[in-house]
Design a protein around this motif. Structure first.
Motif, short mmCIF file in Angstrom:
data_model
loop_
_atom_site.label_atom_id
_atom_site.label_comp_id
_atom_site.label_asym_id
_atom_site.label_seq_id
_atom_site.Cartn_x
_atom_site.Cartn_y
_atom_site.Cartn_z
N GLN A 1 0.85 -1.19 0.00
CA GLN A 1 0.00 0.00 0.00
C GLN A 1 0.88 1.24 0.00
O GLN A 1 1.63 1.48 0.94
N ASN A 2 0.76 2.04 -1.07
CA ASN A 2 1.61 3.22 -1.22
C ASN A 2 0.81 4.28 -1.97
O ASN A 2 0.96 4.46 -3.18
N GLN A 3 -0.09 4.97 -1.25
CA GLN A 3 -0.97 5.97 -1.84
C GLN A 3 -0.80 7.30 -1.12
O GLN A 3 -0.28 7.35 0.00
N HIS A 4 -1.26 8.39 -1.73
CA HIS A 4 -1.01 9.70 -1.14
C HIS A 4 -1.97 10.00 0.02
O HIS A 4 -2.92 9.26 0.28
N ASN A 5 -1.73 11.12 0.68
CA ASN A 5 -2.42 11.44 1.93
C ASN A 5 -3.90 11.73 1.77
O ASN A 5 -4.63 11.76 2.76
N SER A 6 -4.37 12.00 0.56
CA SER A 6 -5.78 12.30 0.36
C SER A 6 -6.57 11.07 -0.05
O SER A 6 -7.68 11.18 -0.59
N THR A 7 -6.02 9.91 0.22
CA THR A 7 -6.67 8.65 -0.14
C THR A 7 -7.19 7.94 1.10
O THR A 7 -6.49 7.83 2.11
N THR A 8 -8.43 7.45 1.02
CA THR A 8 -8.98 6.55 2.03
C THR A 8 -9.10 5.18 1.39
O THR A 8 -9.79 5.02 0.38
N ASN A 9 -8.42 4.20 1.95
CA ASN A 9 -8.40 2.85 1.41
C ASN A 9 -9.08 1.91 2.40
O ASN A 9 -8.54 1.62 3.47
N LEU A 10 -10.28 1.46 2.05
CA LEU A 10 -11.05 0.53 2.88
C LEU A 10 -10.96 -0.83 2.22
O LEU A 10 -11.54 -1.06 1.15
N ASN A 11 -10.23 -1.73 2.83
CA ASN A 11 -9.84 -2.97 2.19
C ASN A 11 -10.30 -4.16 3.04
O ASN A 11 -9.79 -4.37 4.13
N SER A 12 -11.28 -4.92 2.55
CA SER A 12 -11.81 -6.07 3.29
C SER A 12 -11.51 -7.36 2.54
O SER A 12 -11.86 -7.49 1.36
N VAL A 13 -10.85 -8.30 3.22
CA VAL A 13 -10.46 -9.57 2.62
C VAL A 13 -11.00 -10.71 3.48
O VAL A 13 -10.82 -10.71 4.70
N PHE A 14 -11.65 -11.68 2.83
CA PHE A 14 -12.23 -12.83 3.52
C PHE A 14 -11.63 -14.10 2.91
O PHE A 14 -11.63 -14.27 1.69
N ILE A 15 -11.14 -14.99 3.78
CA ILE A 15 -10.47 -16.21 3.30
C ILE A 15 -11.09 -17.42 3.99
O ILE A 15 -11.20 -17.47 5.22
N SER A 16 -11.49 -18.42 3.19
CA SER A 16 -11.98 -19.69 3.71
C SER A 16 -10.99 -20.78 3.32
O SER A 16 -10.64 -20.91 2.15
N GLN A 17 -10.53 -21.54 4.31
CA GLN A 17 -9.54 -22.59 4.07
C GLN A 17 -10.13 -23.97 4.32
O GLN A 17 -10.78 -24.22 5.33
N SER A 18 -9.84 -24.88 3.39
CA SER A 18 -10.23 -26.28 3.54
C SER A 18 -9.11 -27.05 4.22
O SER A 18 -8.07 -26.50 4.57
N ARG A 19 -9.32 -28.34 4.40
CA ARG A 19 -8.37 -29.19 5.15
C ARG A 19 -6.98 -29.15 4.52
O ARG A 19 -6.81 -29.09 3.30
N ASP A 20 -5.97 -29.22 5.38
CA ASP A 20 -4.56 -29.34 4.97
C ASP A 20 -4.08 -28.18 4.10
O ASP A 20 -3.04 -28.30 3.44
N SER A 21 -4.79 -27.08 4.07
CA SER A 21 -4.38 -25.95 3.25
C SER A 21 -3.51 -24.99 4.07
O SER A 21 -3.50 -25.02 5.30
N LYS A 22 -2.81 -24.14 3.34
CA LYS A 22 -1.98 -23.11 3.97
C LYS A 22 -2.21 -21.79 3.25
O LYS A 22 -2.08 -21.70 2.03
N ALA A 23 -2.56 -20.77 4.02
CA ALA A 23 -2.80 -19.44 3.44
C ALA A 23 -2.02 -18.40 4.24
O ALA A 23 -2.04 -18.41 5.47
N THR A 24 -1.37 -17.49 3.51
CA THR A 24 -0.56 -16.45 4.14
C THR A 24 -0.92 -15.10 3.54
O THR A 24 -1.01 -14.95 2.32
N THR A 25 -1.14 -14.11 4.40
CA THR A 25 -1.32 -12.73 3.95
C THR A 25 -0.22 -11.88 4.57
O THR A 25 0.18 -12.09 5.70
N HIS A 26 0.23 -10.89 3.79
CA HIS A 26 1.31 -10.02 4.26
C HIS A 26 1.03 -8.61 3.75
O HIS A 26 1.06 -8.36 2.55
N TYR A 27 0.74 -7.68 4.69
CA TYR A 27 0.45 -6.29 4.33
C TYR A 27 1.66 -5.42 4.65
O TYR A 27 2.17 -5.44 5.77
N ALA A 28 2.09 -4.63 3.66
CA ALA A 28 3.15 -3.65 3.85
C ALA A 28 2.58 -2.27 3.52
O ALA A 28 2.32 -1.97 2.36
N THR A 29 2.36 -1.46 4.55
CA THR A 29 1.79 -0.13 4.38
C THR A 29 2.92 0.89 4.48
O THR A 29 3.47 1.11 5.56
N LEU A 30 3.27 1.49 3.35
CA LEU A 30 4.36 2.46 3.31
C LEU A 30 3.85 3.89 3.29
O LEU A 30 4.58 4.81 3.68
#
Length: 455
Positions: free
Chosen positions: A240-269
């Motif tokens: 995430q690298n946006q200017h000061n006049s930006t509003t970023n509303l970010n919704s993420v939904f993740i459903s995992q089944s058996r033996d799965s692996k999910a990774t999220t990584h947010y970098a807000t600069l």
């Protein structure tokens, strides 16, 4: 902002706009997108724009962001810039399948997705809804409109975004890279709806980059639903690298089944007001969820990370690790919720949030939460808010390191632990570089951008 505007029910403005454009939304969109639209709007009306009285939004005041008179991006517009030239914040040596999203709309021009493995689909969700609606059968089942007014508003206005489908046992050797641009002639309200379906045994990495191309005011309301099948692996990196006049509303939904692996990584600069809603549902045994995040903000910027991990089945593991560095009068919030439901035994769930304040005016609110309805679990959480350790700073200065460099070394060391969890080496190296520049105060934007995103 006037007292009258503060007290006004801002949702009335958006109610009037929906009634004005509803007929056009329904005519232009496929049935699969229209099905939940009216109920979503009713859910938005019943909840209204979140205020601090909402428990889940108590640390973020969204009201001012909804006051401007925005133009709404309900139709695909011609792109007036060469996206390949406008975006030069590339990651050296990073080879990706590249796609562009402009003001919430998926664009083929400039995208480089023609050599995807057989069966993989990266396309406009609008196009998929018309041509292959069966692939969107689970649309709006994770993102519950009755639970969050931002999700309800997104579902009511949703027209386009990206769709990613990875078929069974398919392994993508290169990451998918999605570049989200905002640029309009007037202040703009952008709605983006995304859908990702990773089938059994598949493996994919996705990089999402958020940027602004001019200095207008933007409100971007984005919702992404992600389904990770049995024994599949999914990694999702957001820069995430946006200017000061930006509003970023970010919704993420993740459903995992058996033996799965999910990774999220947010970098807000960089960004004006950022709210990241992230909800995982571990809906199969032996699933593993990893939630990582870091933010480096200054001036009067605000970042709020709200996470929920629901352990719905036994023998699952989750790890949450977020770090924030706040300078000037920046404000931040972190609320991490772990819910272990009844009979989800043998759960391992860990959460940690560490925050570094560089001034006395910077503030951070942190609220780790555990809800445990099972009795055979291992769960822990912890949070810290503090300033640079003066003793450690003195130790470095005593060895001939000037104070500014010593402070930078300590801040980089603070961030290192999260940065190193990025598994894509070129991306990790690039973010290391950007973090270093951000902490030095050299850039509030990527140094290679054709547009000055700083305001």
């Amino acid at each position: 902002m006037s007292v009258v505007a503060e007290k006004a029910d801002l949702s009335l403005k958006y109610t009037a706009h929906y009634n004005e454009v509803k007929e056009g939304l329904l005519e232009d969109s496929a049935d699969i997108l229209n099905a939940p639209r009216n109920q979503a709007f009713r859910d938005f009306v019943s909840q209204g724009i979140p205020t601090r009285k909402f428990e889940n939004y108590k640390y973020t005041n969204l009201q001012p962001a909804f006051i401007p008179e925005y133009s709404f991006m309900h139709r695909r517009e011609p792109v007036e810039v060469d996206l390949n030239n406008a975006f030069r914040c590339d990651v050296p040596q990073l080879d990706t399948h590249l796609a562009y999203i402009f003001n919430g709309w998926f664009y083929d021009r400039g995208s480089q997705v023609g050599n995807l493995p057989e069966g993989v689909i990266l396309e406009s969700i609008e196009k998929i809804a018309h041509e292959k609606p069966e692939l969107l059968a689970k649309y709006a089942t994770l993102a519950k409109t009755g639970d969050d007014p931002l999700v309800a508003l997104n579902t009511a206005f949703a027209k386009d975004g990206y769709f990613l489908y990875v078929p069974k046992n398919t392994v993508l050797e290169k990451p998918i890279q999605l570049i989200n641009f905002l640029q309009a002639e007037k202040d703009a309200f952008v709605t983006q709806r995304n859908f990702i379906y990773v089938e059994e045994g598949a493996n994919v990495q996705v990089i999402s980059c958020d940027h602004t191309l001019n200095l207008n005011t933007y409100l971007n309301n984005s919702v992404t639903e992600i389904f990770v099948g049995p024994n599949a692996s999914f990694e999702f990196y957001t820069l995430q690298n946006q200017h000061n006049s930006t509003t970023n509303l970010n919704s993420v939904f993740i459903s995992q089944s058996r033996d799965s692996k999910a990774t999220t990584h947010y970098a807000t600069l960089h960004g004006g007001l950022i709210r990241n809603n992230l909800k995982y549902i571990l809906d199969g045994e032996n699933a593993e969820a990893n939630l990582f995040g870091m933010a480096f903000i200054d001036r009067k910027q605000h970042v709020d990370n709200f996470t929920q991990v629901v352990h719905a089945k036994p023998h699952c593991q989750s790890n949450q690790f977020y770090k924030n560095v706040l300078d000037d009068e920046a404000t931040g919030a972190f609320a991490g919720r772990i819910h272990v439901v009844r009979d989800a035994q043998k759960t391992n769930a860990f959460q940690r949030n560490n925050n570094l304040l560089l001034t006395d005016k910077a503030t951070m609110q942190t609220k780790p939460q555990l809800i445990i309805d099972a009795d055979d679990v291992k769960c822990s959480h912890g949070a810290t808010v503090g300033q640079i350790d003066e003793e450690a700073l003195f130790y470095l200065r005593a060895r001939g390191i000037e104070e500014s460099k010593a402070r930078l070394m300590m801040m980089n060391a603070f961030a290192y632990e999260v940065v190193q969890r990025i598994n894509i080496e070129p991306l990790r190296n690039r973010i290391n570089e950007l973090v270093d520049k951000r902490l030095k105060g050299e850039v509030a934007r990527c140094h290679d951008c054709a547009y000055n995103c700083d305001c």
